[in-house]
Scaffold this active site. Structure first.
Site: not given
Ligand code: NAI
Ligand code: MG
Length: 499
Positions: A194, A269, A303, A403
């Site tokens: 996906k 992750e 990330c 973040e």
């Protein structure tokens, strides 16, 4: 930054690919429409213009794809030997190599990374395929001794876990999808991917190339669509044995919750707020650009970006000034600008998010040294933000805790090694980190002291699948790379043989 753009035209193959009116789902080796017939637009983030229409899959499409993946898993694919899977991966390697220019252009147009960056990812991508090709021929159980009476032989067999759901983020799907694809093909699992709704095209093109390389129908399927619909359906589907997910910690929690129905195995992750620690004795000619690109690369949409740059107080103001000079020298431009070093953010939504954090940083009392607004000289309505440096940041400000996922670097001064380690660990995340110093003992103290899945010394962001990386704390779990990676696509079966 106000240079003349030298835009390069996409090649013939890319043009032909993008000519399609609508990109279908890829199920059981066929390009098909979504059950609802619905489609959605994907943008070129450099211009804000629609690039293509993509089929919007829902739970019915996910179900169809999972059934195809299950049938393939139980079918002939199961009988493929490790050498046959390895040979397939070599053929895939060659096809991807041949089509690489086209793949890089599709990726740059769809997700905004400058063409120089996507082109430079060629060797990383090909190495990953070679890594997994080698892995397919190294799956091994064990024969083990036992304390049983009589003459019983005991051994363990490794077997593929089954159908894997791969939920792919938008920040570099061309290469990123291979952490899942490579392991699926090497292990003998099957998959439903996906892709992220903001960048599906390089995944769709890749599976077509897999088919060309001889991948049997149903082994890899792709359902494009919205995360909360198609992604959620995949994460909850009882026919899926394992999920590999890269994305936000918030969505990661939902994946964990959805996994409880049939106890799916997970690899996650998630987010990061990685510390990058610069000591006064560091070679600043390397540390300044190294730490800067540790944040700004891919416009901060990585990330493990080293967004909290801890700098020894005696050099903090010099460092801030030099890193700001470096930031100002970076050429920001449209993804097809051959000279661009940084492209736009992925979407208007991410642009709003990043701009709101820049606002928050100023309100919290951090000193904006450079950037903070749209860069000058870039034409069009793309989602650009100039590389931004905040100085005098403290570790408890929101810009140092949350973040941002944009090109925003915070300089945080420190006085001692102990303080740098303590501040570095003061975060809910544990993904990446780095230390810059000429003192090897101090470097190793920091490496040992920081709780993250990967540490770099006098460099930032190097990745090789042979050793890989991963996360701890709220940055996730499950190996990415190294021999441990393939093992998570296998389960162990203990066998007792009464001889
Ligand atoms: P996201 O985590 O929602 O999206 C990542 C993937 O998950 C996409 O394919 C999306 O379609 C899918 N998804 C979304 N909701 C889902 C659900 N309920 N069930 C299953 N799949 C679902 O991230 P998003 O919204 O695109 O970005 C928001 C923030 O997430 C970014 O600002 C960044 O901080 C973080 N992020 C981190 C990434 C990383 O590499 N660690 C990658 C992408 C985003
Ligand atoms: Mg797009």
């Amino acid at each position: 930054m106000n240079q003349q753009a030298s835009l390069i035209a996409p090649g013939e193959n890319t043009e032909r690919f993008l000519l399609r009116e609508n990109f279908g789902l890829f199920i059981n080796g066929e390009v098909v429409a979504s059950a609802s017939g619905k489609t959605f637009e994907t943008w070129n983030p450099s211009t804000g213009e629609v690039l293509a229409r993509v089929s919007e899959g829902d739970e019915r499409d996910v179900d169809r794809a999972v059934r195809a993946a299950r049938a393939a898993f139980e079918g002939r694919w199961r009988g493929w030997t490790p050498y046959e899977r390895q040979a397939l991966l070599y053929r895939v390697h060659d096809i991807v190599e041949r089509h690489f220019d086209e793949l890089a252009e599709i990726e740059s147009l769809d997700m905004g990374a400058p063409i120089s960056r996507t082109r430079a990812s060629k060797s990383a991508l090909l190495k990953m395929i070679l890594f997994f090709a080698a892995q397919s021929a190294s799956i091994a159980g064990q024969t083990v001794q036992n304390g049983l009476p009589g003459d019983v032989m005991t051994l363990s067999i490794k077997a593929p876990v089954g159908v894997v759901g791969g939920i792919i983020p938008w920040n570099g799907p061309l290469v990123g999808q291979w952490w899942v694809l490579g392991a699926v093909l090497a292990s003998g699992c099957t998959a439903v991917l996906k892709p992220a709704e903001d960048a599906s095209l390089s995944v769709l093109r890749t599976v077509e190339l897999l088919r060309e390389a001889g991948l049997p129908a149903g082994v890899v399927n792709v359902v494009t669509g919205m995360g909360h619909v198609a992604g959620a359906a995949l994460a909850a589907h009882p026919g899926v044995d394992r999920i590999a997910f890269t994305g936000s910690t918030t969505t990661g929690r939902k994946i964990i919750e959805a996994s409880t129905g049939n106890i799916k195995k997970l690899q996650l992750e998630l987010g990061g707020k990685s510390p990058d620690i610069v000591f006064a004795d560091a070679d600043l000619d390397k540390a300044v650009p190294g730490a800067a690109m540790g944040v700004f690369a891919n416009s901060g949409q990585i990330c493990f970006a080293g967004t909290r740059v801890f700098v020894e107080r005696s050099i903090a103001s010099e460092f801030s000034a030099r890193v700001a000079d470096f930031a100002r020298s970076i050429r920001v431009g449209q993804s097809m600008d051959a000279d661009a070093q940084l492209g736009p953010l992925i979407s208007g939504r991410q642009l709003d998010r990043v701009m709101s954090y820049i606002e928050i940083g100023s309100q919290e009392g951090a000193r904006l040294v450079c950037g903070g607004q749209r860069p000058g000289g870039v034409p069009g309505n793309g989602y650009f933000v100039a590389p931004t440096v905040f100085a005098d940041v403290s570790n408890d400000m929101r810009i140092a805790r949350e973040e941002i996922f944009g090109p925003v670097l915070s300089v945080i001064p420190f006085d001692t090694v102990e303080e740098a380690i303590a501040l570095g660990n003061q975060t809910e995340y544990g993904l990446g980190g780095a230390v810059w110093t000429r003192d090897i003992s101090r470097a190793l103290r920091v490496v040992k002291g920081i709780h993250t899945g990967v540490m770099w010394v006098n460099c930032y962001g190097l990745i090789d699948p042979m050793i890989g990386f991963g996360g701890t704390k709220q940055s996730g779990y499950g190996a990415k790379g190294s021999n441990a990676h393939l093992d998570t696509y296998l389960y162990t079966k203990s066998v007792y043989i009464n001889t």
